[in-house]
Design an enzyme around this catalytic site. Structure first.
Site, PDB file in Angstrom:
ATOM      1  N   SER A  85      26.814  37.528  23.735  1.00 56.99           N
ATOM      2  CA  SER A  85      26.769  38.956  23.972  1.00 56.99           C
ATOM      3  C   SER A  85      28.277  39.546  24.340  1.00 56.99           C
ATOM      4  CB  SER A  85      25.752  39.482  25.361  1.00 56.99           C
ATOM      5  OG  SER A  85      26.615  38.854  26.303  1.00 56.99           O
TER       6      SER A  85
ATOM      7  N   ALA B 299      28.930  35.331  27.774  1.00 58.74           N
ATOM      8  CA  ALA B 299      29.169  36.564  28.187  1.00 58.74           C
ATOM      9  C   ALA B 299      30.481  37.185  28.313  1.00 58.74           C
ATOM     10  CB  ALA B 299      28.408  36.935  29.554  1.00 58.74           C
TER      11      ALA B 299
ATOM     12  N   VAL C 145      32.360  31.568  29.378  1.00 59.89           N
ATOM     13  CA  VAL C 145      32.925  33.177  29.475  1.00 59.89           C
ATOM     14  C   VAL C 145      33.765  33.654  28.066  1.00 59.89           C
ATOM     15  CG1 VAL C 145      35.043  32.244  30.812  1.00 59.89           C
ATOM     16  CG2 VAL C 145      34.375  34.771  30.838  1.00 59.89           C
ATOM     17  N   LYS C 146      33.471  34.480  27.765  1.00 56.12           N
ATOM     18  CA  LYS C 146      34.163  35.058  26.530  1.00 56.12           C
ATOM     19  C   LYS C 146      35.421  35.891  26.845  1.00 56.12           C
ATOM     20  CE  LYS C 146      31.852  36.919  22.935  1.00 56.12           C
ATOM     21  NZ  LYS C 146      30.876  37.665  22.260  1.00 56.12           N
ATOM     22  N   VAL C 147      36.770  35.395  26.356  1.00 57.32           N
ATOM     23  CA  VAL C 147      37.756  36.160  26.644  1.00 57.32           C
ATOM     24  C   VAL C 147      38.648  36.540  25.383  1.00 57.32           C
ATOM     25  CG1 VAL C 147      40.004  36.005  27.924  1.00 57.32           C
ATOM     26  CG2 VAL C 147      38.032  34.858  28.959  1.00 57.32           C
TER      27      VAL C 147
END
Length: 222
Positions: free
Chosen positions: A27, A59, A86-88
């Site tokens: 997402s 996310a 975690v999307k960075v």
């Protein structure tokens, strides 16, 4: 190969979790917006109840400063837990945060990748997944196959455990091209997966086999 769903729509997730060998759900803030006025963390809990504990959940942070990214990541992990990435985005601040987050034991999906250079830096920073944007690169005149291929080669040559999670697709051909170029994983919307079964010849073959069996055996099941 890993197949993920790029959505938080519960109906689509319910439908395709039954069909796909589902590796995870991805997402971002734009995907959250598509679902309207939802409580993000409540929605994620509903998603987890549908897909079970094993598939990953990815996310994305929304802050742009290093400290903000770190705080977003910690908040996400605290509230989501489990098999979480975690999307960075791979920006200067994003890379700075990725290095710190890896020290804290986070699993990282480095996202918003448009160039080979971004991907190489994310590999060295310790990202677990790289998310190159296939269709967006193509729209900008960048060859996504070359980007994915070069990054796949870099991962192999360096011995990195980083996987390429290709994203941003508008058709099935782009998905299969990304996998052929070296991506180990893809994430796409439910509409892309549905299009993969839209060829009328598929259903015709199923119907023909059923009709042939019934004509000789007198029944529709074995």
């Amino acid at each position: 190969m890993e197949f993920m769903l790029d959505t938080l729509n519960l109906h689509d997730i319910e439908d395709w979790a039954r069909v796909l060998p589902l590796a995870g759900i991805t997402s971002n803030p734009s995907i959250v917006k598509k679902e309207g006025n939802i409580d993000f963390f409540a929605q994620v809990k509903k998603v987890r109840s549908i897909i079970g504990e094993e598939p990953s959940l990815h996310a994305q942070v929304v802050a742009t400063s290093v400290e903000g990214i770190l705080q977003d990541a910690r908040t996400l992990r605290e509230n989501i837990g489990g098999n979480f990435y975690v999307k960075v985005p791979v920006s200067p601040n994003g890379l700075t945060a990725i290095k710190q987050l890896k020290k804290e034991g986070f699993r990282i999906t480095a996202t918003a990748i448009y160039t080979i250079f971004q991907g190489l830096l994310a590999i060295e920073a310790g990202a677990d997944y790289l998310a190159p944007y296939y269709n967006r690169m193509e729209n900008l005149g960048t060859d996504p196959i070359e980007v994915i291929g070069q990054l796949a080669m870099a991962c192999s040559n360096s011995g990195a455990h980083t996987k390429i999670l290709a994203a941003s697709f508008k058709n099935v051909s782009q998905v299969t091209n990304a996998l052929a170029a070296g991506a180990q994983a893809v994430t796409a919307g439910a509409d892309i997966y549905a299009a993969g079964f839209a060829n009328p010849s598929i259903q015709k073959a199923v119907d023909d086999f059923a009709a042939d069996w019934q004509s000789t055996q007198g029944r529709t099941t074995i």
